[in-house]
Write an enzyme that holds these catalytic residues in place. Structure first.
Site, mmCIF file in Angstrom:
data_model
loop_
_atom_site.group_PDB
_atom_site.id
_atom_site.type_symbol
_atom_site.label_atom_id
_atom_site.label_comp_id
_atom_site.label_asym_id
_atom_site.label_seq_id
_atom_site.Cartn_x
_atom_site.Cartn_y
_atom_site.Cartn_z
ATOM 1 N N LYS A 1 26.296 -12.727 89.400
ATOM 2 C CA LYS A 1 27.594 -12.118 89.701
ATOM 3 C C LYS A 1 27.817 -10.864 88.840
ATOM 4 O O LYS A 1 27.047 -10.598 87.915
ATOM 5 C CB LYS A 1 28.698 -13.152 89.455
ATOM 6 C CG LYS A 1 28.635 -14.393 90.364
ATOM 7 C CD LYS A 1 29.784 -15.357 90.015
ATOM 8 C CE LYS A 1 29.721 -16.661 90.771
ATOM 9 N NZ LYS A 1 30.800 -17.597 90.372
ATOM 10 N N ASN B 1 31.762 -17.084 85.247
ATOM 11 C CA ASN B 1 30.688 -18.067 85.068
ATOM 12 C C ASN B 1 29.317 -17.603 85.568
ATOM 13 O O ASN B 1 28.413 -18.408 85.780
ATOM 14 C CB ASN B 1 31.097 -19.433 85.624
ATOM 15 C CG ASN B 1 31.289 -19.426 87.128
ATOM 16 O OD1 ASN B 1 31.057 -18.414 87.789
ATOM 17 N ND2 ASN B 1 31.696 -20.566 87.679
ATOM 18 N N TYR C 1 33.178 -17.277 100.417
ATOM 19 C CA TYR C 1 34.041 -18.248 99.738
ATOM 20 C C TYR C 1 35.096 -18.847 100.675
ATOM 21 O O TYR C 1 36.175 -19.249 100.213
ATOM 22 C CB TYR C 1 34.706 -17.595 98.523
ATOM 23 C CG TYR C 1 33.795 -17.462 97.320
ATOM 24 C CD1 TYR C 1 33.101 -18.562 96.806
ATOM 25 C CD2 TYR C 1 33.640 -16.241 96.659
ATOM 26 C CE1 TYR C 1 32.272 -18.452 95.693
ATOM 27 C CE2 TYR C 1 32.808 -16.121 95.542
ATOM 28 C CZ TYR C 1 32.134 -17.233 95.066
ATOM 29 O OH TYR C 1 31.317 -17.126 93.959
ATOM 30 N N HIS D 1 26.131 -17.844 90.983
ATOM 31 C CA HIS D 1 26.408 -18.738 92.117
ATOM 32 C C HIS D 1 25.118 -19.400 92.559
ATOM 33 O O HIS D 1 24.072 -18.749 92.605
ATOM 34 C CB HIS D 1 26.979 -17.944 93.301
ATOM 35 C CG HIS D 1 27.030 -18.752 94.572
ATOM 36 N ND1 HIS D 1 28.062 -19.615 94.853
ATOM 37 C CD2 HIS D 1 26.137 -18.880 95.595
ATOM 38 C CE1 HIS D 1 27.816 -20.220 96.012
ATOM 39 N NE2 HIS D 1 26.649 -19.796 96.480
ATOM 40 N N GLU E 1 24.878 -19.580 103.714
ATOM 41 C CA GLU E 1 24.990 -18.485 102.741
ATOM 42 C C GLU E 1 23.784 -17.545 102.822
ATOM 43 O O GLU E 1 23.938 -16.325 102.726
ATOM 44 C CB GLU E 1 25.131 -19.064 101.333
ATOM 45 C CG GLU E 1 26.461 -19.787 101.140
ATOM 46 C CD GLU E 1 26.537 -20.561 99.826
ATOM 47 O OE1 GLU E 1 25.564 -20.541 99.047
ATOM 48 O OE2 GLU E 1 27.584 -21.198 99.585
HETATM 49 P P1 DAT Z 1 30.401 -23.430 91.839
HETATM 50 O O1 DAT Z 1 30.328 -21.939 91.639
HETATM 51 O O2 DAT Z 1 29.947 -24.175 90.609
HETATM 52 O O3 DAT Z 1 29.715 -23.888 93.099
HETATM 53 P P2 DAT Z 1 32.922 -23.869 93.267
HETATM 54 O O4 DAT Z 1 32.153 -23.676 94.535
HETATM 55 O O5 DAT Z 1 33.760 -25.085 93.134
HETATM 56 O O6 DAT Z 1 31.949 -23.822 91.993
HETATM 57 O O7 DAT Z 1 33.859 -22.605 93.035
HETATM 58 C C1 DAT Z 1 33.385 -21.303 93.311
HETATM 59 C C2 DAT Z 1 33.825 -20.387 92.217
HETATM 60 O O8 DAT Z 1 35.244 -20.334 92.199
HETATM 61 C C3 DAT Z 1 33.440 -20.847 90.808
HETATM 62 O O9 DAT Z 1 32.113 -20.460 90.468
HETATM 63 C C4 DAT Z 1 34.461 -20.161 89.990
HETATM 64 C C5 DAT Z 1 35.707 -20.207 90.859
HETATM 65 N N1 DAT Z 1 36.534 -21.377 90.544
HETATM 66 C C6 DAT Z 1 36.321 -22.652 90.926
HETATM 67 N N2 DAT Z 1 37.268 -23.467 90.456
HETATM 68 C C7 DAT Z 1 38.109 -22.678 89.748
HETATM 69 C C8 DAT Z 1 39.300 -22.897 89.019
HETATM 70 N N3 DAT Z 1 39.826 -24.118 88.911
HETATM 71 N N4 DAT Z 1 39.878 -21.837 88.415
HETATM 72 C C9 DAT Z 1 39.369 -20.598 88.519
HETATM 73 N N5 DAT Z 1 38.246 -20.301 89.206
HETATM 74 C C10 DAT Z 1 37.632 -21.331 89.815
HETATM 75 MG MG MG Z 2 30.191 -23.593 95.068
#
Ligand code: DAT
Ligand code: MG
Length: 152
Positions: A12, A115, A52, A118, A129
Site C-alpha cells: 500500500k 498496515n 473494498y 493487503h 481481486e
Molecule cells: P485485512 O486487510 O487484514 O484483510 P480487512 O479486510 O478486515 O483486513 O479490512 C481491510 C482494511 O480496512 C484493513 O487492512 C485496514 C482497514 N480496516 C479494517 N478494519 C478497520 C478498523 N476497525 N478501523 C480502521 N481501519 C480498518
Molecule cells: Mg481483507
C-alpha cells in the site's frame, strides 16, 4: 498435496513511501511464493470502491479509500502452494498491534489505518481481486528451477 493458488498482494502507499516494497516482496519470495504479476499504480477511488466493496458503509470506509489512493501502490500476484493462507500468515493480523513479531505488520506497522499490505482472504476473494487489477495476459506462467526445493 496442497493447492497451488494465486493471491493478490498490495504494497500500500505507506509501504511504498517508507521504502518497504522490497521487504514485502522479499518476505513472500523468501517463503517460496512466486511473483507472477506486478504493476505500480495509484489506486483511484473507482477501483478502490470495487476492491473494498465489502467494507462500504463501515465507519472506516472513507478513510480506507483515501489511504489506498494517497500515493502509488505496488500491486502483485503471488502464486504457490496454499498461497492465500501462507501470504495472510506472513502479513499478520489486520491490527498491527495484535500482529505477531516476524509478520510484516508485526515488524513494521503500528496502526490499522497504516498496515502496509493487503492480501486476499479466500479463494473467491483472490479470484475477484486478481481479475480486478490484472488482465489474464498480464499474469505470467513460468517455472523456477528452485520450485522443486520448495514444494515436494
Ligand atoms: P485485512 O486487510 O487484514 O484483510 P480487512 O479486510 O478486515 O483486513 O479490512 C481491510 C482494511 O480496512 C484493513 O487492512 C485496514 C482497514 N480496516 C479494517 N478494519 C478497520 C478498523 N476497525 N478501523 C480502521 N481501519 C480498518
Ligand atoms: Mg481483507
Amino acid at each position: 498435496m496442497a493447492d497451488t493458488q494465486r493471491t493478490l498482494i498490495i504494497a500500500k502507499p505507506d509501504a511504498v513511501q517508507r521504502g518497504l516494497t522490497g521487504t514485502i516482496i522479499s518476505r513472500l519470495e523468501g517463503r517460496g511464493l512466486k511473483l507472477v504479476a506486478l504493476k505500480f499504480r495509484v489506486i483511484d477511488e473507482s477501483l478502490a470502491s470495487r476492491h473494498y466493496a465489502e467494507h462500504q458503509g463501515k465507519g472506516f470506509y472513507a478513510g480506507l479509500v483515501d489511504y489506498i489512493g494517497s500515493g502509488p501502490s505496488a500491486v502483485m500476484v503471488f502464486e504457490g502452494s496454499d498461497a492465500i493462507a501462507a501470504a495472510r500468515a506472513s502479513i499478520g493480523s489486520t491490527n498491527p498491534v495484535a500482529a505477531a513479531p516476524g509478520t510484516i505488520r508485526g515488524d513494521f506497522a503500528l496502526q490499522v489505518g497504516r498496515n502496509l499490505v493487503h492480501g486476499s482472504d479466500s479463494p473467491d476473494s483472490a479470484a475477484r481481486e486478481v481479475a480486478l487489477f490484472f488482465e489474464a495476459d498480464e499474469i505470467v506462467s513460468y517455472t523456477r528451477d528452485s520450485d522443486r526445493w520448495v514444494v515436494e
